[in-house]
Design an enzyme around this catalytic site. Structure first.
Site, PDB file in Angstrom:
ATOM      1  CD  GLU A  89      26.574  77.982  57.476  1.00 40.78           C
ATOM      2  OE1 GLU A  89      26.010  76.997  56.982  1.00 40.78           O
ATOM      3  OE2 GLU A  89      27.230  78.807  56.813  1.00 40.78           O
TER       4      GLU A  89
ATOM      5  CG  HIS B 277      32.446  79.942  56.839  1.00 40.29           C
ATOM      6  ND1 HIS B 277      31.325  80.670  57.124  1.00 40.29           N
ATOM      7  CD2 HIS B 277      32.046  78.977  55.981  1.00 40.29           C
ATOM      8  CE1 HIS B 277      30.287  80.170  56.470  1.00 40.29           C
ATOM      9  NE2 HIS B 277      30.704  79.144  55.757  1.00 40.29           N
TER      10      HIS B 277
ATOM     11  CG  HIS C 267      30.476  74.996  57.586  1.00 45.10           C
ATOM     12  ND1 HIS C 267      29.118  74.787  57.483  1.00 45.10           N
ATOM     13  CD2 HIS C 267      30.786  75.973  56.716  1.00 45.10           C
ATOM     14  CE1 HIS C 267      28.630  75.614  56.573  1.00 45.10           C
ATOM     15  NE2 HIS C 267      29.615  76.348  56.098  1.00 45.10           N
TER      16      HIS C 267
HETATM   17 CO    CO Z   1      29.435  77.909  54.774  1.00 41.18          CO
END
Ligand code: CO
Length: 295
Positions: free
Chosen positions: A210, A242, A180
């Site tokens: 991210e 995701h 993530h």
């Molecule tokens: Co997220």
């Protein structure tokens, strides 16, 4: 004053009697110890993605026979979406802890099912701390560490996630784990994992959606290594939003599409880490450590 032995024995037994008398009967009567486990995950809005939670639930119940086991989702957005769209209600950690306290559970081990000690883990820990010593509720809370925490964890996580790679991978084919990523300092766990992964496999890489390393970093590393084909797996507990959209979709900016555009054949493995037995075993070991700390 000198005392003979008989006298000493009387004084001693008087002291013991005083110690043994409960503080007060009725209102002040001590509560019997009741232990519980709270499993706290980010949660997912994708129903199929939640399936591995059942396996984990079963293993936790087997490891802690007779202990009450509850679940909480730490993501408010996920809780709201599943309540509105799927009529599925899952407590937040705060509500789950309050409920346990009301039901007389006074010692609770909370296990973080997060990957890194990032914000979701910290918020869970801070929430849990506030329940410790709550009057008429929980006396003690211990929080189990997320998947990656100690150096020992890192070696074990690297080995565990590699077991998720399909066995038909051939020499020269790369593996890319998509994490993530976070703006929190714990983002450093991703490049740290890269170090431990490379001890096992020179063409296994860790990127993030991210945070850092980015998709561009990964594409650069793959090109440098002359990679023509790569297995793509989520480094997340579940193969949720995701994974489905950012990793494996046909959208032009998905990792799958970007790999193709860069001449690398992608093989997507839509399988969350909670579905990997060796990964679940690490969370369960962290839970055992927390549970053992309960009085
Ligand atoms: Co997220």
């Amino acid at each position: 004053m000198k005392m003979n032995n008989a006298c000493k024995a009387i004084v001693l037994s008087l002291c013991l009697m005083l110690l043994a008398v409960p503080a007060m009967a009725g209102h002040g009567a001590p509560q019997p110890d009741k232990k519980a486990i709270l499993l706290a995950t980010f949660g997912s809005t994708v129903p199929e993605a939640r399936a591995p939670f059942a396996a984990l639930d079963k293993e936790v119940r087997a490891a802690f026979p007779g202990v009450e086991v509850r679940w909480a989702y730490t993501a408010r957005k996920v809780r709201n979406t599943i309540a509105n769209e799927q009529d599925m209600h899952v407590d937040s950690p705060a509500v789950a802890l309050a409920r346990l306290g009301d039901e007389g559970f006074n010692h609770v081990a909370v296990q973080s099912l997060h990957m890194i000690p990032g914000l979701e883990f910290l918020w869970l820990m801070h929430t849990a701390e506030r329940f410790e010593g709550m009057p008429k509720s929980i006396k003690q809370v211990e929080v189990g560490k997320p998947l990656m925490y100690s150096a020992e964890d890192m070696e074990r996580v690297a080995k565990a996630i590699m077991t998720a790679v399909p066995a038909d991978r051939k020499a020269g084919e790369a593996v890319v784990f998509m994490g993530h990523g976070t703006s929190h300092a714990a983002n450093a766990f991703y490049p740290a994992l890269q170090y431990y992964l490379n001890k096992l496999d020179e063409t296994a890489f860790v990127g993030t959606v991210e945070g850092s390393p980015s998709l561009d970093d990964i594409l650069g590393a793959l090109k440098k290594n002359g990679v023509k084909k790569a297995y793509l797996l989520p480094l997340m507990s579940v193969a949720g939003d995701h994974t489905v959209n950012d990793m494996a979709s046909d959208e032009p900016d998905s990792w799958k599409s970007e790999f193709k555009a860069n001449g690398i054949t992608p093989v997507t493995v839509v399988k969350g880490m909670a579905s990997v037995p060796a990964v679940r075993a690490i969370w369960i070991d962290h839970l055992k450590t927390a549970f053992d700390e309960l009085d």
